[in-house]
Write an enzyme that holds these catalytic residues in place. Sequence first.
Site, PDB file in Angstrom:
ATOM      1  N   LYS A  56      -1.162  -2.873  12.516  1.00 34.90           N
ATOM      2  CA  LYS A  56      -0.413  -1.844  11.628  1.00 34.90           C
ATOM      3  C   LYS A  56       0.052  -0.120  12.945  1.00 34.90           C
ATOM      4  O   LYS A  56      -0.554  -0.080  13.857  1.00 34.90           O
ATOM      5  CB  LYS A  56      -0.014  -1.088  11.005  1.00 34.90           C
ATOM      6  N   SER A 131       4.773   0.901   3.010  1.00 35.00           N
ATOM      7  CA  SER A 131       6.124   0.872   4.543  1.00 35.00           C
ATOM      8  C   SER A 131       5.180   0.003   5.188  1.00 35.00           C
ATOM      9  O   SER A 131       5.293  -0.332   6.465  1.00 35.00           O
ATOM     10  CB  SER A 131       4.916   1.927   5.005  1.00 35.00           C
ATOM     11  N   SER A 155       1.515   2.087   0.019  1.00 38.43           N
ATOM     12  CA  SER A 155       1.887   1.283   1.276  1.00 38.43           C
ATOM     13  C   SER A 155       1.518  -0.461   1.758  1.00 38.43           C
ATOM     14  O   SER A 155       1.467  -0.834   2.459  1.00 38.43           O
ATOM     15  CB  SER A 155       1.840   2.116   2.512  1.00 38.43           C
TER      16      SER A 155
END
Length: 453
Positions: A56, A131, A155
């Site tokens: 990420k 997210s 997330s």
Amino acid sequence: MITLKEALKYSKEELENLKKELNEKAKKEKKLGAYIEQFLDKDLSVSGEGVPVAIKDNISVKGWELTSASKILQGYIAPYDASAIVNLKANGFAPFGRCNMDEFAMGSSTASSCYGKTLNPLNFERVPGGSSGGSAAAVAGGLALASLGSDTGGSVRQPAAFCGCVGFKPSYGRVSRYGLASYSSSLDQIGVLTQNVEDAAILYDAIAGYDKMDSTSANIEFIKTAPNLNANEKLKIAVIENYVNDADTEVKNALLKTIDMLKANGHEIVYKNLLDSKFDIAAYYIIATAEASANLSRYDGVRYGKRSENIQNLKEMYVNTRSEGFGEEVKRRILLGTFVLSSGYYDAYYIKAQKARAFIKAKYEEILQDCDLIFMPVTPTMAFKFDTQKSPMQTYLEDVYTISVNLAGLGGISVPVAKDKEGLNISAQLICKAYDEQTLLDGALSLEQMIKN
């Protein structure tokens, strides 16, 4: 797609071929938007030798650009590896490709990224969740064997549920936050997204453990979970009845069938209720935005990241840099956080939210004193369409069943249990006592094997 477990047996040459194959797939699937770098005509970034794991865009990898999908950080090159990355490399894995995300991990759809939205590989008209939507889409779309994400209020678990992969958030402090770009320091936790539960245990084992570089790291013994996985362990599982009943009809029906399967497989099921989730939402968004307003104050155009060129003085530099660099959702949360910390409102909102957090944590601990695991939905609905008009408050409600786990500092995992008639995924969430990840992964493996059989 081969699993992590299988890839760990690959030779150096086979791993190089695997990386080339993933590169080609990523270039062909640019439309998916799982990787930030895939819109460029170049290979995905790679750091070191080993089994490739997607990362990420808020986790530091030395020499890689780290932007948290925000204009304000474009051009910032991480000068060091996050502790999770150091551990990853030491255990035979290699960071491979930057995954798209909601800006500064604030969102539930991966639509607020400055690089553009990520699509759901199950249905391109649907959001992948957020997210860590890029991390989930890469795994579910066959563009990554596994990925690292971060989970502040769901997330990792929510996008895993929307895309149809496994999403595992360890207990707070179990994986070092050193090198993770902060959103909410008391809630953030690095997690893993994988094709199956066993891979989740393997990747978790590779990154977990005490780290002196992180003052919130849990200084307790860590025993690897993957070698000790036991799907035959019969567990006492508390079903959160009010949360299951409040979910959409299709989600509710799938979970009720799953509960029946758990009973049939010898697990003891008891029924419990938790507080109305509106208390979780209120406490979470007060605490998270308050911490975010402090954490994001460092992005001012002075030290790193982009600086506005439209300036006449120091004040304009601060104001214009932040106004131009932050997206609308990030600005909204900074303003809310600044408000709840301001004079006259601190006691009324922030202190009250911390008291509510303690009450939420105590309620979880009360249930887990008598039970091994908690069972409840990950999300109230399946993945929604991009063109669904939702207010910020409606969007915040997508995390209604995941945020309380972060407030309590517990471990949680999202496991696929069903598909609807359109092929959209439905997942169940299991939650464990703090630092009892072994029981959590045992229960998740049992659930996964039940569904497959």
